[in-house]
Structures are given as structure tokens and as C-alpha cells.
Design a protein around this motif. Structure first.
Motif, short mmCIF file in Angstrom:
data_model
loop_
_atom_site.label_atom_id
_atom_site.label_comp_id
_atom_site.label_asym_id
_atom_site.label_seq_id
_atom_site.Cartn_x
_atom_site.Cartn_y
_atom_site.Cartn_z
N LEU A 242 -19.72 54.72 -26.36
CA LEU A 242 -19.26 56.44 -26.06
C LEU A 242 -19.15 56.89 -25.21
O LEU A 242 -19.84 57.03 -24.22
CB LEU A 242 -20.29 57.13 -27.20
N SER A 243 -17.48 57.14 -24.50
CA SER A 243 -17.30 57.59 -22.96
C SER A 243 -17.30 58.78 -23.67
O SER A 243 -15.67 59.23 -24.23
CB SER A 243 -15.73 56.76 -22.52
N LEU A 244 -16.89 59.55 -22.68
CA LEU A 244 -17.14 60.95 -22.56
C LEU A 244 -15.83 62.21 -21.40
O LEU A 244 -17.09 61.09 -20.16
CB LEU A 244 -18.16 62.00 -23.12
N LEU A 337 -12.22 70.61 -28.65
CA LEU A 337 -11.63 68.96 -29.45
C LEU A 337 -12.02 67.84 -30.23
O LEU A 337 -11.83 66.85 -30.79
CB LEU A 337 -12.26 68.93 -28.19
N LEU A 338 -13.28 68.67 -30.60
CA LEU A 338 -13.84 67.98 -32.03
C LEU A 338 -12.98 68.15 -33.50
O LEU A 338 -12.96 66.98 -34.28
CB LEU A 338 -15.26 68.56 -31.95
N GLN A 339 -12.12 69.29 -33.29
CA GLN A 339 -11.25 69.10 -34.40
C GLN A 339 -9.45 68.34 -34.24
O GLN A 339 -9.41 68.09 -35.38
CB GLN A 339 -11.49 70.16 -34.59
N GLU A 361 -15.28 63.48 -36.99
CA GLU A 361 -14.76 62.53 -38.23
C GLU A 361 -15.05 61.19 -37.40
O GLU A 361 -16.41 60.30 -37.59
CB GLU A 361 -14.24 61.90 -38.43
N ALA A 362 -15.27 60.83 -35.85
CA ALA A 362 -14.86 59.20 -35.25
C ALA A 362 -16.66 59.40 -35.28
O ALA A 362 -17.40 58.68 -35.42
CB ALA A 362 -14.68 59.02 -34.02
N LEU A 363 -17.36 60.98 -34.35
CA LEU A 363 -18.61 61.08 -33.96
C LEU A 363 -19.66 60.67 -34.81
O LEU A 363 -20.61 59.88 -35.06
CB LEU A 363 -18.69 61.98 -33.10
N ASP A 364 -18.58 61.34 -36.62
CA ASP A 364 -19.93 61.03 -37.75
C ASP A 364 -20.03 59.10 -37.74
O ASP A 364 -21.46 58.69 -38.64
CB ASP A 364 -19.24 61.50 -38.76
#
Length: 406
Positions: A242-244, A337-339, A361-364
Motif C-alpha cells: 500500500l503506497s500513499l 480521495l477515499l471516494q 472499497e480497495a482499502l476494505d
């Protein structure tokens, strides 16, 4: 397995040498290598911290005692990302098995202390800010915690101004390079010492001098450094990264940069734009390396998620803008950004293209993978003693037992 060997070969030339203090063998390896990497970007660290707050809550919904440091084999960060990495991995003074800070607390830290860190208290020919508040608050937060005492492995790059070499503060190097076992506060101040903004940082550890500046000089995006640090010392059949990022304004093409006109530019014009051009190219290549590698292999062996804002509101692009409006805007950007749709780089054109589903959704899905891997790890290690993982195993095994009997 061959793709992981290839990764090591690809990046080995970019790293400082050293070996792991926790050198693993295939028999005691975790099934999946889990990596969290956080870019630099000053006060814009609010954006990845906000994204991590969502992941933290998703994991706590499965395990109320979850800390991100329990779920990632290694957390890497540059600049402000290095500070976030250290805060996530530093043990709490009240409970050595728990993290000292949650992502929500880190967002609050930026909002409360940003105006004091970037306070324009040192105008003139030197750096814009004197760094004194940052130094003091970092020491207060991280106290006497050293790199070897983190809850999980940490990789934080910086650059030694005197030796003109990168320095990678990494748990994996401590056995052969023990003088890297510095205070986390010294490491964080070092990786945050952005030229022109904050002064270079001098400290000594174990009789060795460090003359440090910003980790972004070596690796603004620390993903490839972080992954390579692990894979030099162990083999994993699967990998999750996971790259932020901390956000970038959208580049708008300009006729000024037409090659036919550029042929007549003076040396002064080239000098004026060279730094910006090199920065954009370096940033693009840092994203290209891991994306190109993981694109070659099936989802069953690798998971790579890059979350960044590629169309950042220009009003929020200044990494030292600490007005109340900007701080709130950065947090709002992280939530928005989450949405947004997942995006990925087109490896042929370097364009950013929209994928399927939202970042939330990807983080879920990432949370599901991390939780499943955590449970398998606890099962494998429940009867095993010794080493740093034992403390966290005790705490988590107790939670697992209570869950099973409830």
C-alpha cells in the motif's frame, strides 16, 4: 518467487548496504509480505494520515485492538511520511505491545502543531524555518525510543550532506550497521530537513557523526527502497504493498514548452526550470518502478495499491501552508480521495487512468487481506517464543482466545 528476486536485482543498486537483524528463513516466513509506504510532502502528510485513518477503522471493526503496526511487516516513509511511519510504529509508554499513535491522532498532530512548525520564524538567507519547534515536539512525542524498539520494521531514508550518500535507517541493517540504531526523533528530524525550508540536522550516535538533510533527496517516494530492504533478506511467495502519496497538482500542457521554441531558450531559462522538470521526472519514475513490476504478475501473488491525489487543488499544494483553511482543506481532500475511483499509471504513456471501484472499497479489500494474514500468522506463532514478535503475539493471542469463546 522469481519475481521477488527480480525486484531485488532491480533496486539493489540504489540502496546502501546492510543485512537484517531479523533474517528470516522460508520455514518461519510470513506467507505474505505486507508493506506500507508513505511519501514526503510537509503538512500535506494530513492526506495519507486521513487515508490511513479509514484503514485503521476498517481493521478495528474486525479487531478492536488493531494497530497498523501489527499488520504491516514494514512501514517506510520519507520526510513527513517518515514521521508518520515512526509514530505508527513507536510503542506506547503505557503498553509496549500497542502503538503510541493512531492515524486520527496523527491528523490532529498536524493540525495542532503545523502552525508552530512552519511559523516563518527564521526569515533571511538561511532556511525559511528554524526547526526548533519541530525538533522539540518530535523528541517529546517519540521520547527515547530507538529504531530497534519499534513494533514493526521501519525504513526511513535520509541523505548525509557531508558524505554525499543516502542513509537508510532500517531495522534490517542493524546487525551489521549497529550505529544506525539511532533515536527515532533524530531519524525523523533528519528525514524532514528539507533544503531551503528547514536547517540540516547534525547528531551523533554510537560515535558516528550524521550531517543530515531531507530523505526526499534520496527517495521522495520510498516504496522501492522499503520493499527492497525486506527482500534482500527473505523470500516471500506473496506480497501486498500500500503506497500513499501527498498529492500533486494536475499538469497543464503549455506552448511555452514546445521543443521548437525551447531550442532558443537561454541557459538562464533552462536553469530556472531544470529543478521542476527533474522533480516531475523523478516522481513519475518512482511511481513507474513498482507499478511496472507488479503489473507482470497475477493478483494471486501480488497486491499493489497506490493512492494519491493527482488533481490536487492548487490552493492546497504548498507543503508549508498552515493556515486553518489549508489544514481543513487537506483533511477534506483525504476524505474525498477515499471516494474517488482507483487510478493507475499507464506504463506505456505515463498517463493516469481510472480503474474499477473507489479507493475506500480497495482499502476494505486490503483490510480483509491484512486481517486474514494476521490471523494465520498468530496461529503459526502461537506456540513460538523469542524475538520481538513474541510480545505482540501474546496480546493478540489473548484477543483471539476471547473472541473464540464469546
Amino acid at each position: 518467487m522469481a519475481h521477488l528476486v527480480f525486484f531485488v536485482l532491480l533496486f539493489a543498486g540504489q540502496l546502501t548496504g546492510g543485512f537484517s537483524t531479523q533474517k528470516l528463513t522460508p520455514s518461519d516466513n510470513r506467507e505474505t509480505l505486507t508493506v506500507l509506504s508513505i511519501d514526503g510532502g510537509g503538512i500535506k502528510g494530513i492526506i495519507p494520515a486521513t487515508v490511513l485513518d479509514y484503514l485503521d477503522k476498517a481493521l478495528k471493526a474486525k479487531d478492536p485492538n488493531a494497530d497498523l503496526a501489527h499488520y504491516f511487516e514494514v512501514i517506510g516513509g520519507t520526510g513527513t511520511g517518515g514521521l508518520i511511519a515512526a509514530m505508527l510504529a513507536s510503542p506506547s509508554p503505557d503498553d509496549a505491545t500497542r502503538a503510541a499513535f493512531t492515524p486520527a491522532q496523527i491528523v490532529d498532530f498536524y493540525k495542532q502543531n503545523g502552525p508552530h512548525i512552519f511559523n516563518e520564524s527564521r526569515p533571511g538567507n538561511g532556511p525559511k524555518f528554524d526547526g526548533e519547534f519541530l525538533h522539540n515536539v518530535t523528541r517529546e512525542l517519540l521520547k527515547d525510543t530507538r529504531l530497534s524498539q519499534t513494533l514493526t520494521n521501519v525504513v526511513i531514508p535520509a541523505f548525509d550532506l557531508k558524505r554525499q550518500k543516502p542513509v537508510i535507517f532500517s531495522n534490517y541493517k542493524l546487525e551489521n550497521v549497529p550505529y544506525l540504531d539511532a533515536l527515532l526523533s533524530d531519524i525523523c528530524i533528519s528525514t524532514s530537513a528539507t533544503p531551503t525550508q528547514l536547517p540540516p540536522y547534525y547528531f551523533q550516535n554510537d560515535g558516528v557523526e550524521f550531517n543530515m538533510v531531507d530523505g526526499g533527496v534520496a527517495a521522495q517516494n520510498p516504496t522501492h527502497v522499503t520493499v527492497s530492504e525486506v527482500l534482500q533478506h527473505a523470500e516471500y511467495p506473496k506480497i501486498l504493498v500500500l503506497s500513499l502519496g501527498t498529492g500533486h497538482t494536475k499538469y497543464v500542457e503549455s506552448n511555452f514548452f514546445d521543443a521548437r521554441l525551447a531550442a532558443f531558450w537561454t541557459e538562464d531559462i533552462w536553469a530556472a526550470i531544470a529543478t521542476d522538470m527533474q522533480g516531475r521526472a523523478s516522481s513519475a519514475m518512482a511511481k513507474y518502478y513498482p507499478a511496472s513490476l507488479f503489473s507482470r504478475f497475477p493478483p494471486s501473488t501480488s497486491t499493489y495499491l497506490r493512492i494519491d491525489e493527482y488533481d490536487l487543488n492548487p490552493d492546497f499544494s504548498n507543503s508549508v501552508n498552515v493556515t486553518e483553511e489549508n489544514l481543513e482543506g487537506l483533511e477534506k481532500t483525504g476524505k474525498q480521495l477515499l471516494q474517488e475511483k482507483v487510478v493507475k499509471m499507464n506504463l506505456d504513456t505515463f498517463n493516469i487512468e481510472e480503474g474499477v471501484g473507489t479507493n475506500a472499497e480497495a482499502l476494505d479489500r486490503i483490510a480483509d487481506i491484512l486481517h486474514g494474514e494476521r490471523q494465520r500468522r498468530l496461529e503459526r506463532k502461537s506456540m513460538k517464543k523469542g524475538g520481538r514478535p513474541f510480545l505482540e503475539t501474546l496480546a493478540q493471542a489473548n484477543w483471539a482466545f476471547q473472541k473464540n469463546i464469546s
